[in-house]
Design an enzyme around this catalytic site. Structure first.
Site, PDB file in Angstrom:
ATOM      1  N   TYR A  58       0.730  -1.053  -0.113  1.00  0.00           N
ATOM      2  CA  TYR A  58      -0.045  -0.157   0.070  1.00  0.00           C
ATOM      3  C   TYR A  58       0.725   1.274   0.065  1.00  0.00           C
ATOM      4  CZ  TYR A  58      -3.725   3.366   0.863  1.00  0.00           C
ATOM      5  OH  TYR A  58      -4.691   4.308   0.525  1.00  0.00           O
ATOM      6  N   GLN A  92     -11.012   0.040   0.964  1.00  0.00           N
ATOM      7  CA  GLN A  92     -11.157  -0.781  -0.258  1.00  0.00           C
ATOM      8  C   GLN A  92     -10.141  -1.420  -0.781  1.00  0.00           C
ATOM      9  OE1 GLN A  92     -11.815   2.449   0.132  1.00  0.00           O
ATOM     10  NE2 GLN A  92     -11.252   3.760  -1.601  1.00  0.00           N
ATOM     11  N   ASN A 108      -3.479   5.989   6.045  1.00  0.00           N
ATOM     12  CA  ASN A 108      -4.301   6.904   7.099  1.00  0.00           C
ATOM     13  C   ASN A 108      -5.076   5.936   7.836  1.00  0.00           C
ATOM     14  OD1 ASN A 108      -6.507   5.797   5.708  1.00  0.00           O
ATOM     15  ND2 ASN A 108      -6.847   7.492   4.481  1.00  0.00           N
ATOM     16  N   SER A 128       6.098   9.709  12.489  1.00  0.00           N
ATOM     17  CA  SER A 128       7.469   9.560  12.648  1.00  0.00           C
ATOM     18  C   SER A 128       8.137  10.299  13.984  1.00  0.00           C
ATOM     19  CB  SER A 128       8.470   9.900  11.492  1.00  0.00           C
ATOM     20  OG  SER A 128       9.504   9.317  11.250  1.00  0.00           O
ATOM     21  N   GLN A 150      12.859  15.830  10.870  1.00  0.00           N
ATOM     22  CA  GLN A 150      11.900  15.006  11.475  1.00  0.00           C
ATOM     23  C   GLN A 150      10.375  15.583  11.566  1.00  0.00           C
ATOM     24  OE1 GLN A 150      13.208  11.914  11.432  1.00  0.00           O
ATOM     25  NE2 GLN A 150      10.950  11.158  11.686  1.00  0.00           N
ATOM     26  N   GLU A 165      11.824   5.738  17.184  1.00  0.00           N
ATOM     27  CA  GLU A 165      12.236   5.391  15.692  1.00  0.00           C
ATOM     28  C   GLU A 165      13.379   5.305  15.286  1.00  0.00           C
ATOM     29  OE1 GLU A 165       9.708   7.305  13.077  1.00  0.00           O
ATOM     30  OE2 GLU A 165       9.914   5.725  11.330  1.00  0.00           O
ATOM     31  N   HIS A 166      13.990   6.609  15.189  1.00  0.00           N
ATOM     32  CA  HIS A 166      15.463   6.931  14.817  1.00  0.00           C
ATOM     33  C   HIS A 166      16.036   7.524  16.086  1.00  0.00           C
ATOM     34  CE1 HIS A 166      12.600   7.795  11.362  1.00  0.00           C
ATOM     35  NE2 HIS A 166      13.369   7.144  10.617  1.00  0.00           N
ATOM     36  N   ASP A 221      16.940   7.461   5.543  1.00  0.00           N
ATOM     37  CA  ASP A 221      15.768   7.695   4.437  1.00  0.00           C
ATOM     38  C   ASP A 221      15.680   7.373   2.993  1.00  0.00           C
ATOM     39  OD1 ASP A 221      14.122   8.460   6.754  1.00  0.00           O
ATOM     40  OD2 ASP A 221      14.391  10.708   6.415  1.00  0.00           O
ATOM     41  N   GLU A 248      -1.948 -34.953  29.591  1.00  0.00           N
ATOM     42  CA  GLU A 248      -2.976 -33.951  29.041  1.00  0.00           C
ATOM     43  C   GLU A 248      -4.259 -34.495  28.672  1.00  0.00           C
ATOM     44  OE1 GLU A 248      -0.642 -31.740  26.006  1.00  0.00           O
ATOM     45  OE2 GLU A 248       0.692 -30.880  27.313  1.00  0.00           O
TER      46      GLU A 248
END
Lengths: 430, 430
Positions: free
Chosen positions: B130, B191, B214, B237, B259, B327-328, B361, B415
């Site tokens: 995506y 969708q 999103n 981020s 950032q 994250e960074h 990046d 068992e």
């Protein structure tokens, strides 16, 4: 009636496709209930956990204590049968030895430009292990979930196990202790997942939650995903036994029933090129069912979800296996190794005539927590990798920055990210 | 006002704890809407996808064609600036070279009993990538998601990118083509996720879905998890820059702004032991903001979520870093390597004064898809491992079954799983 399909039939593709998407579990709509439970545990902590435990497990943890004490664990050892204890110890050792080979290696290297790249693996700090209560409270599963975490170096392995009406399988405590679990809580359901994810006065929050559970537990794990890590969502178990006509039908029937006895929603599939052998296995299943303690469960599973797939040739097997993507795959044929090289989607493969899947459930050393419901297409069984994470490492000196910087600036410009470009160009005096 | 915290302050612990749980995103309640979209795409296929695309993207894919044609990709190459193309090619090569080192090794061995154990890795058959439309449609992210899949050996890498009002960033097409994406669909939102998970007449179902999106995309991924695999749920981020007073304040300010310019919900944190240096960086941030094209976004991010954390000594750094789990992480100090060995929770670490995060990046070679929102506590950046899965392998002959069988039978008995025991004992003539 157990389904019988044959690749020689004209309608095989349609029936096989329909078979693949057969739902084996009613999906309960529990999301809203679970959302409420999580919210209350987040805001009210121990009090909410105690209330839900009274309601769902009919048990007063406020009185009994949420945490299992050392003395109870010692008592569980005392109660345990000597053969069982020995077998649990053997299982733990073998699981540990195998999983030690899964610890991933760190890497650090310089590329031709002199850029240093690499990664470093570190254990997840704290893990919560969910263990179902009641019938499905298996000590072997405690070992399978906890040992890889301990091998990974996880410092804190907390366990939650509900005790409906106050009852707890003592072997679960023994297995947890043998595996190196650091704390055990008598709680279950969505309230246990919420306590692990957000913490309460008694339960410190963890970083990841693993282990199977009912629909409420599964929904809760899905909802807290992001706040903490989770493992896969476990569905009912399944086995696909690929067997030629040279097998003993009794052995293969026993393998199919070993899966079917787990759960009425379990699935056992026989795939063979020998119709007479298939008949003999079906007859053996019916015979063995008559003397099986869990025959009602096994019979329902075999009747509702069991299947016999007749192939014209073993050449057809790899393609069909990949579409089924079974959790467990037995290849009971001399051709096992050859078939294996052509198969991509399966959780665990058991090769040859002397490797019943049940060995893998207990003492093989490999993990029995495996992807169900066709998820072997995209996921793996539980391993040490589920309990570690990787920090990516990058190091440039001025020389490398001069070599790579202009390309980074060009891409930052193309993406409209000016400050990205500046953070490079300012170091290059551009 | 940018937050300033100091470990020397009496209220540091309280303020730091509160800072860690600050929500940076409003959580939209989109679950019900998303559930409807998924159900309609499952039952109505292309027609539902076309209708939602008309409604949300104001675009008629029935007319334009859902799939991007080869000619459009060629036209995108024609349009592209030569420097950008060259930089994209360099990025692709470096990402590929680094990720080749992540391809995991198969294993097969015999243990002391002669039991054969091991595993075999295979690529996930089909992956859906995506890519967000509009502002956040970054060609570099296409490379970062698609190249590891191709390196893993994924046969089919399908991409979905919405084209609001029919607009599509041509560099996204170029990056997809350079990376080896096999098909591109002009669809987005829940969708697109539903089409990937369940398939439509035009879009064949995939086995796993990766890539950011999103709130609707994130909710849809969460809902289809299990039907297909998903990667992590990406949040806004963040960067944590650990810098001593010997750094150039302009350089560090540029890193913080790189950032902050992503998103008003992005977060930039400076951690230093030098209060004067912190002041100088803050002043440089204000200066640089004046001439930044995305200054509104960056200023809001820095004001609302930015922070300066003063430490008394760098000894305090590892513990604080692990709690932030950024994250960074930039370690702009001579002590970088030493600090690194004591840090456990970070997505990617950038060492020394000449490794601005923006290099990672684009052209460092490591992946820029990294765990956000403290999830570096339990997860890793995107890698080849996200596109492969492991079949576990076990093989016993009669001799090994005789050695291990009795323990398996004992555990099956403990068992209450009689058929498990039988599948072993019947082969042992017990």
């Amino acid at each position: 009636m157990t389904t019988r399909l044959s690749t020689a039939d004209a309608d095989f593709e349609a029936r096989f496709s329909a078979f693949l998407v057969t739902k084996r579990e009613a999906s309960e709509e529990v999301d809203a209930t679970v959302r409420d439970i999580i919210t209350r545990v987040r805001t009210e902590g121990d009090a909410a956990v105690a209330e839900y435990t009274r309601r769902f497990d009919r048990f007063d943890i406020a009185k009994a204590g949420m945490r299992v004490e050392r003395a109870e664990i010692e008592a569980a050892y005392e109660d345990a049968d000597e053969d069982t204890l020995k077998a649990l110890r053997l299982a733990r050792e073998r699981i540990e030895a195998h999983h030690r080979r899964q610890v991933p290696a760190d890497l650090r290297y310089r590329d031709p430009l002199g850029v240093e790249l690499g990664w470093r693996w570190t254990p997840i700090p704290a893990v919560g292990l969910y263990v179902p209560g009641g019938l499905a409270s298996y000590p072997s599963s405690v070992l399978m979930n906890a040992v890889p975490a301990v091998v990974a170096g996880v410092e804190r392995v907390a366990m939650a196990v509900p005790t409906p009406d106050g009852k707890l399988n003592p072997l679960v405590l023994v297995a947890a202790d043998l595996a190196g679990v650091s704390e055990i809580f008598r709680i279950g359901g969505a309230q246990a997942i919420a306590a692990f994810a957000y913490g309460t006065e008694t339960v410190s929050a963890v970083d990841k939650i693993v282990g199977p559970g009912n629909a409420y537990v599964a929904a809760a794990k899905r909802q807290v995903f992001g706040q903490v890590g989770i493992d896969m969502i476990a569905g009912p178990s399944e086995v696909l036994v690929v067997a030629d006509g040279d097998n003993d039908p009794e052995w293969i029937a026993a393998d199919l029933l070993a899966q079917a006895e787990h759960d009425t929603a379990a699935q056992s599939i026989l795939m063979t090129d020998d119709a007479d052998f298939a008949d003999a296995v079906e007859a053996a299943v019916e015979r063995q069912l008559k003397t099986l303690s869990r025959s009602k469960i096994a019979a329902a599973s075999w009747r509702d979800f069991g299947a016999v797939v007749l192939v014209r040739s073993f050449e057809e097997v790899p393609g069909l296996v990949d579409r089924i993507a079974p959790e467990h795959l037995e290849l009971a044929t001399e051709e096992a190794e050859n078939l294996l090289t052509r198969i991509r989607n399966a959780g665990a493969v058991f090769l040859g005539r002397h490797t019943p899947e049940a060995i893998g459930d207990y003492v093989g050393g490999s993990n029995h927590v495996l992807p169900t419901a066709r998820s072997a297409r995209f996921s793996s069984g539980l391993s040490v990798l589920d309990f570690v994470k990787r920090m990516s490492i990058l190091r440039l000196e001025a020389e490398q920055l001069h070599a790579l910087g202009p390309a980074a600036v060009a891409l930052a410009k193309a993406e409209g990210l000016e400050a990205h470009g500046r953070s490079v160009s300012t170091r290059l005096n551009l």
